[in-house]
Design a protein around this motif. Structure first.
Motif, PDB file in Angstrom:
ATOM      1  N   ILE A 242       0.822  -1.207   0.000  1.00  0.00           N
ATOM      2  CA  ILE A 242       0.000   0.000   0.000  1.00  0.00           C
ATOM      3  C   ILE A 242       0.855   1.256   0.000  1.00  0.00           C
ATOM      4  CG2 ILE A 242      -1.531   1.392   1.465  1.00  0.00           C
ATOM      5  CD1 ILE A 242      -3.013  -0.753  -0.076  1.00  0.00           C
ATOM      6  N   SER A 243       1.940   1.240   0.754  1.00  0.00           N
ATOM      7  CA  SER A 243       2.776   2.427   0.923  1.00  0.00           C
ATOM      8  C   SER A 243       4.225   2.021   1.123  1.00  0.00           C
ATOM      9  CB  SER A 243       2.302   3.228   2.145  1.00  0.00           C
ATOM     10  OG  SER A 243       2.508   2.471   3.331  1.00  0.00           O
ATOM     11  N   GLY A 244       5.101   3.020   1.092  1.00  0.00           N
ATOM     12  CA  GLY A 244       6.495   2.747   1.403  1.00  0.00           C
ATOM     13  C   GLY A 244       6.662   2.267   2.832  1.00  0.00           C
ATOM     14  N   TYR A 245       5.891   2.860   3.743  1.00  0.00           N
ATOM     15  CA  TYR A 245       5.979   2.471   5.150  1.00  0.00           C
ATOM     16  C   TYR A 245       5.546   1.026   5.357  1.00  0.00           C
ATOM     17  CZ  TYR A 245       5.621   2.981  10.231  1.00  0.00           C
ATOM     18  OH  TYR A 245       5.793   2.839  11.584  1.00  0.00           O
ATOM     19  N   ALA A 246       4.623   0.544   4.541  1.00  0.00           N
ATOM     20  CA  ALA A 246       4.164  -0.842   4.651  1.00  0.00           C
ATOM     21  C   ALA A 246       5.291  -1.833   4.381  1.00  0.00           C
ATOM     22  CB  ALA A 246       3.015  -1.092   3.684  1.00  0.00           C
ATOM     23  N   MET A 247       6.345  -1.370   3.722  1.00  0.00           N
ATOM     24  CA  MET A 247       7.463  -2.252   3.390  1.00  0.00           C
ATOM     25  C   MET A 247       8.455  -2.403   4.539  1.00  0.00           C
ATOM     26  SD  MET A 247       8.278  -1.062  -0.542  1.00  0.00           S
ATOM     27  CE  MET A 247       9.276  -2.521  -0.905  1.00  0.00           C
ATOM     28  N   THR A 248       8.228  -1.716   5.656  1.00  0.00           N
ATOM     29  CA  THR A 248       9.201  -1.749   6.748  1.00  0.00           C
ATOM     30  C   THR A 248       9.060  -2.976   7.643  1.00  0.00           C
ATOM     31  OG1 THR A 248       7.785  -0.387   8.178  1.00  0.00           O
ATOM     32  CG2 THR A 248       9.391   0.765   6.776  1.00  0.00           C
ATOM     33  N   SER A 249       7.881  -3.593   7.692  1.00  0.00           N
ATOM     34  CA  SER A 249       7.689  -4.812   8.484  1.00  0.00           C
ATOM     35  C   SER A 249       6.347  -5.431   8.126  1.00  0.00           C
ATOM     36  CB  SER A 249       7.731  -4.512   9.993  1.00  0.00           C
ATOM     37  OG  SER A 249       6.476  -4.007  10.441  1.00  0.00           O
ATOM     38  N   PRO A 250       6.154  -6.716   8.406  1.00  0.00           N
ATOM     39  CA  PRO A 250       4.853  -7.331   8.124  1.00  0.00           C
ATOM     40  C   PRO A 250       3.727  -6.711   8.945  1.00  0.00           C
ATOM     41  CG  PRO A 250       6.269  -8.824   9.370  1.00  0.00           C
ATOM     42  CD  PRO A 250       7.130  -7.694   8.917  1.00  0.00           C
ATOM     43  N   PHE A 251       4.064  -6.162  10.102  1.00  0.00           N
ATOM     44  CA  PHE A 251       3.051  -5.584  10.983  1.00  0.00           C
ATOM     45  C   PHE A 251       2.592  -4.218  10.465  1.00  0.00           C
ATOM     46  CE2 PHE A 251       6.079  -8.246  13.245  1.00  0.00           C
ATOM     47  CZ  PHE A 251       5.235  -9.289  13.596  1.00  0.00           C
ATOM     48  N   GLU A 252       3.526  -3.437   9.923  1.00  0.00           N
ATOM     49  CA  GLU A 252       3.137  -2.173   9.295  1.00  0.00           C
ATOM     50  C   GLU A 252       2.436  -2.435   7.964  1.00  0.00           C
ATOM     51  OE1 GLU A 252       3.082   0.318  11.013  1.00  0.00           O
ATOM     52  OE2 GLU A 252       4.528  -0.169  12.586  1.00  0.00           O
TER      53      GLU A 252
END
Length: 262
Positions: free
Chosen positions: A187-197
């Protein structure tokens, strides 16, 4: 010391009182039990739409209007979500703080740092994102005690946890993406930081931007699978923004889904 007392119910009630009067009759009509905690008074709210502990910290008498607006906004956000989701939220704390993290959540508690949140719309989006963590870690659970390679901040994810089906779409473990994962699958770049995000950003987008999520799902089989997971496993078949159509939305340009207008 004078502190703020808040009551979450369908009738919004806001007042100031001393700690010694926390059990006054004006609160008994709401069936509210007050609990003293460091830095203020926390209350247990026994009325629908939400039952849980709510606290407000670092708000002064002069902040009464601001605090009431925050309460109203959060109440609307709670009503936006299924009661099975909000039931997993046991404690909600708002702080008049500026912090690098606008919101924090684990399996049952959420903290919102309101001085870092610019608008009511952003507050609703941050709240919904953090509710994604609550649902992921606190509602979607298992009776198994077999550990998996997914964990965060002391919370272990166990075998047969429903969230594992979501994680495995893009992740090998709690910090390693699949070698096949590409930006368009998130969905977003931030979503790529962890499975939880990844889960929380997808949860937010499903609830507040359903039409955009459906559109971008046509570009990625992984995103389509994430949409279907949210639809079937989390929201039990209910879809949102079905009367709206979206064309040309470019999610590859988004770092933070909480800042997308809705």
């Amino acid at each position: 010391m004078r502190v703020v007392l808040l009551v979450f119910s369908f009738l919004i009630f806001l007042s100031f009182a001393s700690e010694s009067s926390a059990q006054s009759s004006s609160y008994q009509s709401f069936n509210v039990t007050t609990v003293k905690k460091p830095g203020g008074i926390t209350q247990y709210f026994s009325k629908k739409p939400w039952e849980g502990l709510f606290s407000a910290k670092k708000f002064s008498r002069n902040d009464q209007s601001e605090l009431k607006n925050i309460q109203t906004t959060l109440q609307a956000s709670l009503l936006d979500l299924p009661t099975t989701h909000t039931a997993a939220l046991k404690e909600l704390e708002v702080r008049k703080d500026k912090h690098e993290s606008r919101g924090l959540a684990n399996s049952q508690m959420m903290i919102l740092n309101t001085e870092s949140i610019a608008t009511d719309e952003e507050l609703r989006a941050v709240f919904t994102h953090e509710m994604g963590h609550i649902v992921d870690l606190g509602m979607l659970t298992t009776n198994s005690y077999t550990k998996t390679v997914f964990w965060t901040s002391g919370t272990q994810v166990y075998a047969n946890d429903p969230s594992l089906d979501f994680y495995h779409l893009s992740w090998i473990d709690y910090k390693t993406k699949s070698p096949l994962a590409v930006r368009g699958d998130f969905i977003s770049g931030y979503a790529m930081t962890s499975p939880f995000e990844d889960f929380a950003e997808s949860y937010l987008f499903y609830r507040l931007h359903g039409e955009k999520f459906r559109q971008i799902s046509t570009y990625s089989k992984v995103l389509a699978a994430k949409y279907e997971f949210m639809k079937n496993q989390v929201f039990k078949g209910v879809e949102y923004q079905t009367q709206k159509a979206e064309n040309g939305f470019l999610h590859n340009l988004i770092w933070d889904a909480t800042l997308v207008k809705f």
